[in-house]
Design an enzyme around this catalytic site. Structure first.
Site, PDB file in Angstrom:
ATOM      1  N   PRO A   1      71.690  57.573  71.196  1.00 20.67           N
ATOM      2  CA  PRO A   1      71.552  57.218  69.845  1.00 20.67           C
ATOM      3  C   PRO A   1      70.638  56.653  69.070  1.00 20.67           C
ATOM      4  O   PRO A   1      71.331  55.320  68.675  1.00 20.67           O
ATOM      5  CB  PRO A   1      71.992  58.204  69.002  1.00 20.67           C
ATOM      6  CG  PRO A   1      72.694  59.253  69.831  1.00 20.67           C
ATOM      7  CD  PRO A   1      73.166  58.627  71.191  1.00 20.67           C
ATOM      8  N   GLU A   2      69.666  56.483  68.784  1.00 24.06           N
ATOM      9  CA  GLU A   2      69.220  54.777  67.739  1.00 24.06           C
ATOM     10  C   GLU A   2      68.937  55.026  66.515  1.00 24.06           C
ATOM     11  O   GLU A   2      69.868  56.221  66.221  1.00 24.06           O
ATOM     12  CB  GLU A   2      67.493  54.059  68.419  1.00 24.06           C
ATOM     13  CG  GLU A   2      67.708  53.969  70.007  1.00 24.06           C
ATOM     14  CD  GLU A   2      66.801  52.967  70.722  1.00 24.06           C
ATOM     15  OE1 GLU A   2      65.781  53.267  69.531  1.00 24.06           O
ATOM     16  OE2 GLU A   2      66.409  53.439  71.659  1.00 24.06           O
TER      17      GLU A   2
END
Length: 277
Positions: A2-3
């Site tokens: 996840p960014e």
């Protein structure tokens, strides 16, 4: 992994159910989920009785700011790094933990924060001072809170490839492979271009485009490639708008040229050799 948009979506989704609640206890189903902590009992003693003052994101980290417990004066912070397959959601504390649940934070209202992580790369740590954690202290500025001109100036005369610098968390925080590729395409810059070869105007445009891409991705709830889900269990929607990421060999959405794939900074990069020439 996840960014920024995914972790921001998670923080916003968890905030209504966590903010103002008091931590009743914690439970660890996998010892490796604890980082820089001698044992689960030390961690439990450190969080019990603390009120969750705020839920927020920094870079790719989910942060819970904790008030002092009764009779104490020391605030604290719980930092969760989701890594590749970490997921967070709120459920009934009495619920049977799902498979791969590694950590539960029990709340004073009969609910709990669940942390699930199939590959066991994620972790959480309790910190009295975030700045004392070298990783946190070295993080670069937040791209959505910093003027593109200032971000562009951070590149200086670096000879590194621009994709590598976008992924460098000490240069700009929260950007990963997905949003680097999408931003570079829309800015018309090859991922292997040297930062020092870009004019000040192109550097500024790059970060202005990055802000636009991140804002759109947050509005879409992030991108789901495999494991990412919102706290409500929903998939993100921004993957439906990818221009280049994961589309190597397909026609460029702008000019029709087959999208090229190359390794830059050890990561797979997809780009249009014509539009980003």
């Amino acid at each position: 992994m996840p960014e920024l948009p995914e972790v921001e979506t998670i923080a916003r989704g968890l905030a209504p159910g966590l903010t103002g609640r008091t931590v009743a206890d914690a439970r660890f189903l996998c010892p490796t989920v604890l980082a820089d902590c001698p044992c689960g009992d030390v961690f439990r003693d450190g969080v019990r009785g603390r009120r969750i003052r705020a839920v927020r994101r920094r870079a790719k980290l989910l942060l819970l700011d904790l008030d002092p417990a009764p009779g104490r004066t020391d605030a604290a912070h719980l930092a969760v790094h989701l890594k590749m397959t970490g997921r967070l959601w709120i459920g009934e504390a009495a619920s049977e933990p799902l498979r791969h649940t590694r950590f539960q934070l029990f709340l004073d209202n009969g609910q709990a924060l669940f942390f699930q992580d199939q590959r066991r790369f994620g972790n959480c740590r309790l910190l009295a001072d975030l700045a004392s954690w070298p990783f946190y202290a070295a993080l670069g500025p937040e791209p959505l809170e910093t003027d593109p001109k200032i971000l562009a100036a951070r590149l200086g005369k670096k000879t590194a490839r621009i994709k590598a610098l976008l992924l460098d968390q000490t240069v700009v925080a929260g950007v990963g492979n997905i949003y680097a590729d999408e931003t570079l395409f829309l800015a018309g810059i090859r991922p292997d271009a040297r930062a020092c070869d870009l004019s000040p105007a192109r550097r500024k445009k790059l970060f202005a485009v990055l802000q636009q891409v991140l804002t759109r991705a947050i509005a879409a709830g992030g991108s789901t490639i495999r494991d990412y889900r919102t706290p409500e269990g929903l998939e993100g929607g921004f993957q439906n708008d990818f221009a280049v990421y994961g589309r190597g060999g397909e026609p460029c959405p702008t000019c029709g040229t087959p999208l090229a794939v190359a390794k830059v900074a050890g990561r797979t990069s997809t780009y249009c050799p014509r539009c980003q020439g």
